[in-house]
Design a protein around this motif. Structure first.
Motif: not given
Length: 284
Positions: A11, A13-15, A19-21, A24, A268
């Motif tokens: 996944t 990790t940006s952000g 939150k992001r991972s 996702y 994605e």
């Protein structure tokens, strides 16, 4: 099988990982994720954010998501270049620490290359001298170091699975060392998992060499290239030369029960969501 392996994906990790991972993971209905804990194509080792790590650990536990870390691609513990070797040791140690910070079960490193054939004996020696002290410092509740054989190109230290024995010998069969099997890599290296019985044959060989207890993670990828091409080019499941049937064989193998499957395929959320659903269907 007494238990069934978890299924998920690598996944972004940006952000932020929490939150992001994990967002996702929720979208694609993953049960397990893999993340980069630092720049995968650099040596930078940034200071961790303890508050962010705790938020991630707590949220992952709440969602019942298990985590693995993939260490930077630059790591090559068998390199004849002193700078690369020293940076590889530092990056391996850092990745294991970051793995512990976020509650990861394992940290994946590529098995690497001696670059020059004449350097192979020295490569095994330096791996032992450099990595054993790192392993000895690992706490019992820390992540395992997971060796991922590459696609067999060049002077790869693990050209085929049989060569894993040399790595395990160099690391004195340390209990914190496990194996991550990448289906694209092993196919590229010449193990024909696409033929009927080929996946079982390959997993049997891995268990014979390393033991079922060391088989701890699977990178579930199809291949853009034919068996033995020595090319590391991942394809979406069913769209490459491996196909779907071998993954049915994979789930039927008893050694897979405790080895989660992580997708590293193109795309994605939309693509990975479909592939996670497909793997869950095959798992039964």
């Amino acid at each position: 099988m007494a238990t069934k392996p978890r299924i998920g994906a690598h996944t972004p990790t940006s952000g932020g990982m929490a939150k992001r991972s994990l967002g996702y993971a929720e979208t694609i209905k993953a049960e397990v994720i893999q993340v980069f804990a630092s720049n995968p194509r650099g040596w930078a080792m940034p200071e961790p954010n303890k508050e962010a790590d705790k938020i991630f650990r707590d949220k992952a536990a709440e969602m019942d998501i298990t985590t693995y870390v993939h260490a930077p691609f630059l790591i090559n513990l068998g390199s004849p270049t002193v700078g690369t070797y020293e940076n590889s040791l530092a990056s391996t140690s850092y990745s294991l620490k970051r793995g512990r910070d976020i509650g990861a079960l394992g940290v994946v490193i590529h098995t690497g290359s001696a670059v020059d054939e004449a350097h192979v004996p020295n490569a095994w020696k330096q791996i032992k001298e450099g990595v054993m002290p790192i392993l000895e410092k690992l706490p019992d509740d820390g992540p395992n170091l997971l060796l991922e054989p590459t696609a067999g190109q060049g002077q790869s230290l693990v050209k085929k699975l049989d060569d894993l024995i040399h790595y395990l010998e160099a690391l004195e069969f340390h209990p914190k060392v496990g194996i991550c099997l990448d289906t694209c890599h092993v196919f590229a290296a010449g193990h024909d998992i696409s033929k009927k019985g080929g996946m079982k044959e390959t997993l049997d060989l891995l268990v014979k060499i390393a033991g079922a207890e060391r088989f701890q993670l699977i990178h579930a990828n199809d291949s853009m290239d034919v068996c033995g091409a020595l090319k590391d080019r991942h394809q979406n499941l069913g769209d490459g030369y491996i196909g779907i049937d071998p993954f049915k064989e994979l789930f039927a193998h008893p050694a897979v029960a405790n080895a989660p499957l992580i997708l590293e395929t193109p795309g994605e959320e939309p693509e990975h969501g479909k592939e996670v659903a497909l793997l869950k269907k095959l798992r039964g």
